[in-house]
Design an enzyme around this catalytic site. Structure first.
Site, PDB file in Angstrom:
ATOM      1  N   ARG A 198       0.853  -1.186   0.000  1.00  0.00           N
ATOM      2  CA  ARG A 198       0.000   0.000   0.000  1.00  0.00           C
ATOM      3  C   ARG A 198       0.889   1.237   0.000  1.00  0.00           C
ATOM      4  O   ARG A 198       1.534   1.553   0.995  1.00  0.00           O
ATOM      5  CB  ARG A 198      -0.926   0.017   1.220  1.00  0.00           C
ATOM      6  CG  ARG A 198      -1.956   1.134   1.148  1.00  0.00           C
ATOM      7  CD  ARG A 198      -3.014   1.001   2.203  1.00  0.00           C
ATOM      8  NE  ARG A 198      -2.576   1.488   3.496  1.00  0.00           N
ATOM      9  CZ  ARG A 198      -3.381   1.604   4.560  1.00  0.00           C
ATOM     10  NH1 ARG A 198      -4.629   1.211   4.481  1.00  0.00           N
ATOM     11  NH2 ARG A 198      -2.911   2.066   5.685  1.00  0.00           N
TER      12      ARG A 198
ATOM     13  N   SER B 204     -12.522  -4.918   1.157  1.00  0.00           N
ATOM     14  CA  SER B 204     -12.768  -4.405   2.503  1.00  0.00           C
ATOM     15  C   SER B 204     -14.268  -4.311   2.748  1.00  0.00           C
ATOM     16  O   SER B 204     -15.013  -3.791   1.908  1.00  0.00           O
ATOM     17  CB  SER B 204     -12.143  -3.019   2.668  1.00  0.00           C
ATOM     18  OG  SER B 204     -10.738  -3.085   2.610  1.00  0.00           O
TER      19      SER B 204
ATOM     20  N   LYS C 191      -5.707   4.784   9.878  1.00  0.00           N
ATOM     21  CA  LYS C 191      -6.698   5.253   8.907  1.00  0.00           C
ATOM     22  C   LYS C 191      -7.655   6.207   9.610  1.00  0.00           C
ATOM     23  O   LYS C 191      -8.359   5.828  10.546  1.00  0.00           O
ATOM     24  CB  LYS C 191      -7.447   4.052   8.315  1.00  0.00           C
ATOM     25  CG  LYS C 191      -8.113   4.339   6.988  1.00  0.00           C
ATOM     26  CD  LYS C 191      -8.607   3.058   6.340  1.00  0.00           C
ATOM     27  CE  LYS C 191      -9.190   3.344   4.963  1.00  0.00           C
ATOM     28  NZ  LYS C 191      -9.690   2.119   4.319  1.00  0.00           N
TER      29      LYS C 191
END
Length: 241
Positions: free
Chosen positions: A35, A104, A133
């Protein structure tokens, strides 16, 4: 194959991303998700290929976050999609029938929809509060149990997970636990990954071996018999004294 420790990379701010991933793989990480939000997409291909080489060396699965085009370009094993990313159908057109697609989710409805559309696994979270996040919503362990009952594909628990918290997630049915800072920000990524990896020994068929320890007692639990009991438990066996 999605099981064991699922490691998500963080930004390579100090130029030490590859050594940390290598150490985590040596410690027992079974899935690496790349990521990267800062590098231009064109520059990510080279870095992704280096990570793929590390994964192949250790027999681990390599997943790209968000971008099926990048997954195809670097030869990754698959892609992981968020709710607002490319559709599963479009990702499948790009990657073909044999690559993994993860999605997700936050509830059983999203998980069942993803499974029906051809997802190979779903992630459910956030399990706990997390600083990784900003928009993460805590859904908790009960939601993990509901998702596990709702789908017959692997379920990855994600969000604020530590080695101590991972144990209850595996008991609740998680096939894998996904972490970032618990390993990538640890001074010793190999040791941190190893602590997670040992938790999955509970899935090894009995007998898992026998251990005899001869030790003194440390009331603080940092050494001696008490520390040995912790180690034996992490190895997936039952300790008694």
């Amino acid at each position: 194959m999605i099981d064991g420790l699922y490691l998500i990379t963080n930004d390579d701010l100090d130029g030490d991303l590859l050594p940390r991933i290598s150490a985590a793989l040596k410690g027992g990480a079974r899935v690496i998700q790349y990521r990267e939000k800062l590098l231009p997409v064109a520059e990510r291909v080279g870095e992704a290929k280096k990570i793929l080489t590390l994964c192949r060396k250790h027999g681990a699965t390599f997943i790209i976050n968000d971008l099926p085009e990048l997954a195809w370009a670097c030869g990754a094993d698959g892609v992981h999609l968020g709710q607002g990313d490319t559709s599963i159908a479009e990702a499948r057109k790009i990657l073909g029938p044999n690559k993994l697609i993860g999605v997700s989710t936050h509830n059983p409805e999203e998980a069942m929809k993803a499974a029906a559309q051809g997802a190979d696994y779903v992630a459910i979270g956030s399990m706990y509060p997390t600083g990784t996040k900003d928009d993460a919503v805590v859904v908790g362990i009960d939601m993990l149990r509901k998702v596990k009952r709702a789908v017959d594909i692997p379920v990855v628990a994600i969000g604020g997970i530590t080695a101590r918290r991972a144990d209850e997630l595996l008991e609740a049915g998680a096939d894998s636990v996904a972490v970032i800072s618990a390993v990538m920000s640890d001074p010793n990524p190999a040791l941190a990954a190893g602590e997670f990896a040992l938790l999955f020994n509970r899935r090894v068929e009995d007998p898992r071996g026998q251990v005899m320890t001869i030790a003194g007692s440390d009331s603080g639990g940092g050494a001696g018999l008490q520390a040995d009991i912790k180690t034996i438990t992490l190895l997936g066996s039952y300790a008694s004294s």
